[in-house]
Write a protein that holds these residues in place. Sequence first.
Motif, PDB file in Angstrom:
ATOM      1  N   LYS A   1       0.954  -1.189   0.014  1.00  0.00           N
ATOM      2  CA  LYS A   1      -0.024   0.035  -0.056  1.00  0.00           C
ATOM      3  C   LYS A   1       0.778   1.147  -0.072  1.00  0.00           C
ATOM      4  CE  LYS A   1      -3.365  -2.862   1.312  1.00  0.00           C
ATOM      5  NZ  LYS A   1      -4.531  -3.525   0.299  1.00  0.00           N
ATOM      6  N   HIS A   2       0.319   2.363  -0.747  1.00  0.00           N
ATOM      7  CA  HIS A   2       1.062   3.640  -0.531  1.00  0.00           C
ATOM      8  C   HIS A   2       0.720   3.860   0.823  1.00  0.00           C
ATOM      9  CE1 HIS A   2       1.673   3.627  -4.834  1.00  0.00           C
ATOM     10  NE2 HIS A   2       0.131   3.449  -5.126  1.00  0.00           N
ATOM     11  N   VAL A   3       1.521   4.850   1.398  1.00  0.00           N
ATOM     12  CA  VAL A   3       1.420   5.306   2.996  1.00  0.00           C
ATOM     13  C   VAL A   3       1.683   6.780   3.324  1.00  0.00           C
ATOM     14  CG1 VAL A   3       2.277   4.630   5.265  1.00  0.00           C
ATOM     15  CG2 VAL A   3       2.351   2.970   3.401  1.00  0.00           C
ATOM     16  N   PHE A   4       0.653   7.217   3.921  1.00  0.00           N
ATOM     17  CA  PHE A   4       0.517   8.473   4.383  1.00  0.00           C
ATOM     18  C   PHE A   4       0.410   8.436   5.857  1.00  0.00           C
ATOM     19  CE2 PHE A   4      -1.806  12.284   5.699  1.00  0.00           C
ATOM     20  CZ  PHE A   4      -1.558  13.223   4.741  1.00  0.00           C
ATOM     21  N   ILE A   5       1.396   8.956   6.407  1.00  0.00           N
ATOM     22  CA  ILE A   5       1.383   9.181   8.111  1.00  0.00           C
ATOM     23  C   ILE A   5       1.395  10.408   8.597  1.00  0.00           C
ATOM     24  CG2 ILE A   5       2.967   8.403  10.121  1.00  0.00           C
ATOM     25  CD1 ILE A   5       4.117   6.016   8.361  1.00  0.00           C
ATOM     26  N   GLU A   6       0.741  10.739   9.643  1.00  0.00           N
ATOM     27  CA  GLU A   6       0.544  11.935  10.302  1.00  0.00           C
ATOM     28  C   GLU A   6       2.114  12.109  10.909  1.00  0.00           C
ATOM     29  OE1 GLU A   6      -0.392  14.509  11.580  1.00  0.00           O
ATOM     30  OE2 GLU A   6      -2.367  14.913  10.907  1.00  0.00           O
ATOM     31  N   LYS A   7       2.214  13.492  11.474  1.00  0.00           N
ATOM     32  CA  LYS A   7       3.336  13.785  12.102  1.00  0.00           C
ATOM     33  C   LYS A   7       3.028  13.452  13.602  1.00  0.00           C
ATOM     34  CE  LYS A   7       1.640  17.099  14.660  1.00  0.00           C
ATOM     35  NZ  LYS A   7       1.662  16.986  15.862  1.00  0.00           N
ATOM     36  N   PRO A   8       4.313  13.198  14.412  1.00  0.00           N
ATOM     37  CA  PRO A   8       5.699  12.993  13.839  1.00  0.00           C
ATOM     38  C   PRO A   8       5.676  11.779  13.071  1.00  0.00           C
ATOM     39  CG  PRO A   8       5.430  13.835  16.243  1.00  0.00           C
ATOM     40  CD  PRO A   8       4.042  13.293  15.822  1.00  0.00           C
ATOM     41  N   LEU A   9       6.756  11.388  12.396  1.00  0.00           N
ATOM     42  CA  LEU A   9       6.878  10.224  11.751  1.00  0.00           C
ATOM     43  C   LEU A   9       6.887   8.922  12.554  1.00  0.00           C
ATOM     44  CD1 LEU A   9       7.131   8.740   9.103  1.00  0.00           C
ATOM     45  CD2 LEU A   9       9.697   9.133   9.132  1.00  0.00           C
ATOM     46  N   ALA A  10       7.609   8.803  13.523  1.00  0.00           N
ATOM     47  CA  ALA A  10       7.854   7.956  14.744  1.00  0.00           C
ATOM     48  C   ALA A  10       8.273   8.348  15.997  1.00  0.00           C
ATOM     49  CB  ALA A  10       8.614   6.784  13.991  1.00  0.00           C
ATOM     50  N   LEU A  11       8.473   7.525  16.911  1.00  0.00           N
ATOM     51  CA  LEU A  11       8.852   7.671  18.215  1.00  0.00           C
ATOM     52  C   LEU A  11      10.499   7.942  18.365  1.00  0.00           C
ATOM     53  CD1 LEU A  11       6.626   5.738  20.477  1.00  0.00           C
ATOM     54  CD2 LEU A  11       6.763   8.331  20.164  1.00  0.00           C
ATOM     55  N   SER A  12      11.167   7.071  17.496  1.00  0.00           N
ATOM     56  CA  SER A  12      12.723   7.192  17.470  1.00  0.00           C
ATOM     57  C   SER A  12      13.475   7.151  16.471  1.00  0.00           C
ATOM     58  CB  SER A  12      13.328   5.853  18.298  1.00  0.00           C
ATOM     59  OG  SER A  12      12.951   4.643  17.170  1.00  0.00           O
ATOM     60  N   ALA A  13      14.374   7.590  16.316  1.00  0.00           N
ATOM     61  CA  ALA A  13      15.551   7.747  15.096  1.00  0.00           C
ATOM     62  C   ALA A  13      15.424   6.500  14.224  1.00  0.00           C
ATOM     63  CB  ALA A  13      16.842   8.004  15.448  1.00  0.00           C
ATOM     64  N   ALA A  14      15.709   5.184  15.067  1.00  0.00           N
ATOM     65  CA  ALA A  14      15.758   4.023  14.274  1.00  0.00           C
ATOM     66  C   ALA A  14      14.478   3.592  13.522  1.00  0.00           C
ATOM     67  CB  ALA A  14      15.910   2.936  15.663  1.00  0.00           C
TER      68      ALA A  14
END
Length: 356
Positions: free
Chosen positions: A88-101
């Motif tokens: 699937k194409h993916v659209f994610i709300e900010k912030p992208l994720a919790l960690s740099a990794a």
Amino acid sequence: VRIGLVGCGKVALEHHLPSLRRLPAAEVVAVADHDADRRNDMARRFAVAGRYETADQLLADPDIEAVGVLTPTAGHFEIGMAALRAGKHVFIEKPLALSAAECEQLVRAGRDSSLKTMVCFNLRWHRSIVEARGILASGRLGSIIAVRSVYTHNRDGSDAPDWHRLLARGGGVTFNEGVHHLDLWRYLLGQEIEQVFAIHNPSPVYEDAVSVLTARLSGGVLATAINAFSTGPASELEIFGSGGRLLINLYRFDGVRFYAGNEYPGQIAVRLREISGALMRVPVALATSARRGLFGETFHRAWQGFLDSITEDSMSPCTFDDGRRAVLAALAAVRSLQTGAAVVVKEDGQEATYRP
């Protein structure tokens, strides 16, 4: 493009679904949320046929081409990675994720696929930001020397969930809210955030209720930001250059004002220019208000950009790497809050403290 949305909370209900409903190129065919009442309420309001309890169930639907991940930040990584694996194409709300990794893995997974990915920094599509970018590109400001941000809200936190209150869950004003303006610094100035120092105060509700940041950008620009939950609402940037200064207020329809280096804001000629400019913008402001206002318009344009990247096979207008870089700066700011030291923003995501 047939879209499935994971997460039926406030941001989905108030901003994403109303925006998608106005886009001819989008068809929301399914929603997913573990809360049955939220899930069914949203589906009824927006006439969405597919209703799933889990993200995995939604991702298994072969009719869905693109997924919007609108959950609290802690869910972004797992759902985003699963969506890419599901094709699937993916659209994610900010912030992208919790960690740099987690951010790095999302970036790599997106790059290694032919799918389109995007993070929703919707303020990039604000009319005043678009106008400000044009002024910056014209060179009228000369060499940029500093930028100032203010991003504040009127929230007492009485109904705030843990993911909004607790730093470990991605909450707090510095990370969850401040990341918007960190991205705008990068977007407007074309420079990376290299070093951050931050101080803050908690409140009885929020672990991080008000914060002040100072930063140095890669081109030598100095920056400062005030973020707060419990005061009056404001979203402003001021960019200072050798040729003048540019004031951007995202809560005004006449929110862009340029002052040449020899101008004072109280001068009669300057005030008349501002009044004339505001009057000329009234028809556009009224029309925009009828279409959910300046802020609602940003989500509409963000989704349009994502859909265009799919239908035209073009580059995403706000990449996962954009999201990663803003998160790196926000994480460095949180690290500074915790250590009391300035923090160097490292490309590999490993924060390093720095004491002059």
